[in-house]
Write a protein that holds these residues in place. Structure first.
Motif, PDB file in Angstrom:
ATOM      1  N   SER A  99       0.849  -1.184   0.000  1.00 34.10           N
ATOM      2  CA  SER A  99       0.000   0.000   0.000  1.00 34.10           C
ATOM      3  C   SER A  99       0.884   1.233   0.000  1.00 34.10           C
ATOM      4  O   SER A  99       1.926   1.258   0.654  1.00 34.10           O
ATOM      5  CB  SER A  99      -0.889   0.032   1.246  1.00 34.10           C
ATOM      6  OG  SER A  99      -1.809  -1.010   1.227  1.00 34.10           O
ATOM      7  N   LEU A 100       0.460   2.234  -0.737  1.00 32.49           N
ATOM      8  CA  LEU A 100       1.132   3.525  -0.723  1.00 32.49           C
ATOM      9  C   LEU A 100       0.354   4.456   0.194  1.00 32.49           C
ATOM     10  O   LEU A 100      -0.857   4.632   0.036  1.00 32.49           O
ATOM     11  CB  LEU A 100       1.199   4.123  -2.132  1.00 32.49           C
ATOM     12  CG  LEU A 100       2.267   3.549  -3.049  1.00 32.49           C
ATOM     13  CD1 LEU A 100       2.132   4.138  -4.440  1.00 32.49           C
ATOM     14  CD2 LEU A 100       3.647   3.822  -2.490  1.00 32.49           C
ATOM     15  N   TRP A 101       1.054   5.047   1.149  1.00 28.78           N
ATOM     16  CA  TRP A 101       0.434   5.933   2.131  1.00 28.78           C
ATOM     17  C   TRP A 101       0.708   7.380   1.763  1.00 28.78           C
ATOM     18  O   TRP A 101       1.791   7.715   1.275  1.00 28.78           O
ATOM     19  CB  TRP A 101       0.987   5.634   3.523  1.00 28.78           C
ATOM     20  CG  TRP A 101       0.512   4.325   4.045  1.00 28.78           C
ATOM     21  CD1 TRP A 101       1.070   3.099   3.822  1.00 28.78           C
ATOM     22  CD2 TRP A 101      -0.648   4.108   4.834  1.00 28.78           C
ATOM     23  NE1 TRP A 101       0.324   2.129   4.447  1.00 28.78           N
ATOM     24  CE2 TRP A 101      -0.738   2.723   5.080  1.00 28.78           C
ATOM     25  CE3 TRP A 101      -1.623   4.939   5.367  1.00 28.78           C
ATOM     26  CZ2 TRP A 101      -1.748   2.157   5.838  1.00 28.78           C
ATOM     27  CZ3 TRP A 101      -2.633   4.387   6.129  1.00 28.78           C
ATOM     28  CH2 TRP A 101      -2.695   3.018   6.351  1.00 28.78           C
ATOM     29  N   SER A 102      -0.282   8.243   2.018  1.00 30.52           N
ATOM     30  CA  SER A 102      -0.126   9.667   1.733  1.00 30.52           C
ATOM     31  C   SER A 102      -0.963  10.473   2.722  1.00 30.52           C
ATOM     32  O   SER A 102      -1.843   9.938   3.396  1.00 30.52           O
ATOM     33  CB  SER A 102      -0.557   9.985   0.297  1.00 30.52           C
ATOM     34  OG  SER A 102      -1.924   9.652   0.119  1.00 30.52           O
ATOM     35  N   LEU A 103      -0.684  11.767   2.775  1.00 29.71           N
ATOM     36  CA  LEU A 103      -1.462  12.673   3.619  1.00 29.71           C
ATOM     37  C   LEU A 103      -2.816  12.932   2.969  1.00 29.71           C
ATOM     38  O   LEU A 103      -2.918  12.981   1.744  1.00 29.71           O
ATOM     39  CB  LEU A 103      -0.722  14.000   3.800  1.00 29.71           C
ATOM     40  CG  LEU A 103       0.651  13.933   4.451  1.00 29.71           C
ATOM     41  CD1 LEU A 103       1.282  15.324   4.503  1.00 29.71           C
ATOM     42  CD2 LEU A 103       0.580  13.327   5.836  1.00 29.71           C
ATOM     43  N   THR A 104      -3.848  13.109   3.784  1.00 33.46           N
ATOM     44  CA  THR A 104      -5.173  13.388   3.233  1.00 33.46           C
ATOM     45  C   THR A 104      -5.439  14.891   3.095  1.00 33.46           C
ATOM     46  O   THR A 104      -6.103  15.308   2.175  1.00 33.46           O
ATOM     47  CB  THR A 104      -6.282  12.767   4.095  1.00 33.46           C
ATOM     48  OG1 THR A 104      -6.117  13.207   5.436  1.00 33.46           O
ATOM     49  CG2 THR A 104      -6.249  11.257   4.022  1.00 33.46           C
ATOM     50  N   HIS A 105      -4.956  15.675   4.011  1.00 36.12           N
ATOM     51  CA  HIS A 105      -5.203  17.119   4.009  1.00 36.12           C
ATOM     52  C   HIS A 105      -3.852  17.825   4.124  1.00 36.12           C
ATOM     53  O   HIS A 105      -3.564  18.487   5.129  1.00 36.12           O
ATOM     54  CB  HIS A 105      -6.130  17.516   5.158  1.00 36.12           C
ATOM     55  CG  HIS A 105      -7.402  16.743   5.164  1.00 36.12           C
ATOM     56  ND1 HIS A 105      -8.421  16.989   4.278  1.00 36.12           N
ATOM     57  CD2 HIS A 105      -7.813  15.705   5.935  1.00 36.12           C
ATOM     58  CE1 HIS A 105      -9.412  16.146   4.515  1.00 36.12           C
ATOM     59  NE2 HIS A 105      -9.059  15.355   5.504  1.00 36.12           N
ATOM     60  N   THR A 106      -3.044  17.685   3.103  1.00 37.19           N
ATOM     61  CA  THR A 106      -1.653  18.123   3.152  1.00 37.19           C
ATOM     62  C   THR A 106      -1.512  19.588   3.548  1.00 37.19           C
ATOM     63  O   THR A 106      -0.767  19.909   4.479  1.00 37.19           O
ATOM     64  CB  THR A 106      -0.973  17.879   1.785  1.00 37.19           C
ATOM     65  OG1 THR A 106      -1.149  16.509   1.428  1.00 37.19           O
ATOM     66  CG2 THR A 106       0.506  18.225   1.841  1.00 37.19           C
ATOM     67  N   THR A 107      -2.203  20.467   2.878  1.00 35.77           N
ATOM     68  CA  THR A 107      -2.049  21.900   3.138  1.00 35.77           C
ATOM     69  C   THR A 107      -2.448  22.248   4.566  1.00 35.77           C
ATOM     70  O   THR A 107      -1.695  22.929   5.278  1.00 35.77           O
ATOM     71  CB  THR A 107      -2.874  22.726   2.133  1.00 35.77           C
ATOM     72  OG1 THR A 107      -2.432  22.400   0.814  1.00 35.77           O
ATOM     73  CG2 THR A 107      -2.711  24.211   2.381  1.00 35.77           C
ATOM     74  N   ALA A 108      -3.604  21.781   5.007  1.00 39.71           N
ATOM     75  CA  ALA A 108      -4.070  22.094   6.367  1.00 39.71           C
ATOM     76  C   ALA A 108      -3.119  21.525   7.415  1.00 39.71           C
ATOM     77  O   ALA A 108      -2.813  22.193   8.413  1.00 39.71           O
ATOM     78  CB  ALA A 108      -5.479  21.563   6.581  1.00 39.71           C
ATOM     79  N   LEU A 109      -2.654  20.305   7.204  1.00 39.13           N
ATOM     80  CA  LEU A 109      -1.748  19.687   8.168  1.00 39.13           C
ATOM     81  C   LEU A 109      -0.422  20.435   8.224  1.00 39.13           C
ATOM     82  O   LEU A 109       0.084  20.728   9.314  1.00 39.13           O
ATOM     83  CB  LEU A 109      -1.518  18.221   7.817  1.00 39.13           C
ATOM     84  CG  LEU A 109      -0.580  17.468   8.754  1.00 39.13           C
ATOM     85  CD1 LEU A 109      -1.130  17.438  10.172  1.00 39.13           C
ATOM     86  CD2 LEU A 109      -0.359  16.067   8.251  1.00 39.13           C
ATOM     87  N   LEU A 110       0.143  20.763   7.076  1.00 36.27           N
ATOM     88  CA  LEU A 110       1.412  21.488   7.065  1.00 36.27           C
ATOM     89  C   LEU A 110       1.269  22.874   7.674  1.00 36.27           C
ATOM     90  O   LEU A 110       2.185  23.364   8.345  1.00 36.27           O
ATOM     91  CB  LEU A 110       1.973  21.558   5.644  1.00 36.27           C
ATOM     92  CG  LEU A 110       2.389  20.207   5.054  1.00 36.27           C
ATOM     93  CD1 LEU A 110       2.904  20.372   3.627  1.00 36.27           C
ATOM     94  CD2 LEU A 110       3.410  19.502   5.930  1.00 36.27           C
ATOM     95  N   GLU A 111       0.117  23.520   7.468  1.00 34.15           N
ATOM     96  CA  GLU A 111      -0.133  24.818   8.108  1.00 34.15           C
ATOM     97  C   GLU A 111      -0.200  24.670   9.623  1.00 34.15           C
ATOM     98  O   GLU A 111       0.337  25.495  10.361  1.00 34.15           O
ATOM     99  CB  GLU A 111      -1.428  25.433   7.584  1.00 34.15           C
ATOM    100  CG  GLU A 111      -1.328  25.957   6.169  1.00 34.15           C
ATOM    101  CD  GLU A 111      -2.675  26.400   5.605  1.00 34.15           C
ATOM    102  OE1 GLU A 111      -3.718  26.258   6.293  1.00 34.15           O
ATOM    103  OE2 GLU A 111      -2.693  26.894   4.466  1.00 34.15           O
ATOM    104  N   ALA A 112      -0.853  23.604  10.112  1.00 40.40           N
ATOM    105  CA  ALA A 112      -0.948  23.374  11.552  1.00 40.40           C
ATOM    106  C   ALA A 112       0.427  23.094  12.153  1.00 40.40           C
ATOM    107  O   ALA A 112       0.759  23.613  13.225  1.00 40.40           O
ATOM    108  CB  ALA A 112      -1.900  22.216  11.840  1.00 40.40           C
ATOM    109  N   LEU A 113       1.228  22.295  11.464  1.00 40.46           N
ATOM    110  CA  LEU A 113       2.572  21.991  11.964  1.00 40.46           C
ATOM    111  C   LEU A 113       3.462  23.231  11.936  1.00 40.46           C
ATOM    112  O   LEU A 113       4.265  23.449  12.850  1.00 40.46           O
ATOM    113  CB  LEU A 113       3.189  20.848  11.172  1.00 40.46           C
ATOM    114  CG  LEU A 113       2.492  19.497  11.340  1.00 40.46           C
ATOM    115  CD1 LEU A 113       3.127  18.454  10.427  1.00 40.46           C
ATOM    116  CD2 LEU A 113       2.494  19.036  12.786  1.00 40.46           C
ATOM    117  N   ALA A 114       3.311  24.069  10.914  1.00 33.82           N
ATOM    118  CA  ALA A 114       4.077  25.320  10.852  1.00 33.82           C
ATOM    119  C   ALA A 114       3.662  26.253  11.984  1.00 33.82           C
ATOM    120  O   ALA A 114       4.511  26.909  12.608  1.00 33.82           O
ATOM    121  CB  ALA A 114       3.884  25.997   9.495  1.00 33.82           C
TER     122      ALA A 114
END
Length: 139
Positions: A99-114
């Motif tokens: 299985s290939l795994w990926s982020l579902t809400h990349t922009t929102a997650l990266l904004e939250a982590l930033a």
């Protein structure tokens, strides 16, 4: 607090607040909304899960690739991916037997982590030194 919930408008920070508005006519308990936010922060509260999310921000990866990169056991990575999937943060798609795994809400997650990184920079070592939640509390 409103930034955390796209459709949630807190009425008050009192613990006895019973409802706010979520979308057209749907009452939402403020306590439930705060509980959901706490659950989200707990899902992000493990260094291994944060490392997985950070690595997935570079693109899709198989479990075997994540285990090699992170130096964690396959069962550990799989358990963390299951947690992140159940929280709606990652998804997978089949590719052959893997299985290939990926982020579902990349922009929102990266904004939250930033935002978390900015807050950490603003507070200095206060979080790491906190006797309740800091690094020494995990020993």
């Amino acid at each position: 607090m409103a930034e955390l919930y796209r459709y949630h408008r807190p009425v008050t920070m009192r613990a006895d607040a019973v409802s706010t508005s979520k979308g057209p006519g749907l009452p939402v308990s403020e306590t439930a909304a705060l509980s959901a936010a706490a659950c989200m922060f707990r899902s992000l509260g493990d260094p291994a899960r944060l490392a997985i999310l950070r690595h997935l921000s570079l693109g899709e990866h198989k479990v075997v690739e994540l285990t090699a990169h992170l130096g964690l056991a396959q069962s550990t990575v799989s358990a963390h991916l299951a947690c992140l999937r159940d929280c709606g943060l990652v998804t997978s798609r089949p590719q052959g037997r893997a299985s290939l795994w990926s982020l579902t809400h990349t922009t929102a997650l990266l904004e939250a982590l930033a935002a978390a990184e900015r807050l950490l920079a603003a507070t200095g070592d206060a979080v790491a030194l906190c006797p309740t939640f800091g690094e020494a509390a995990n020993l």
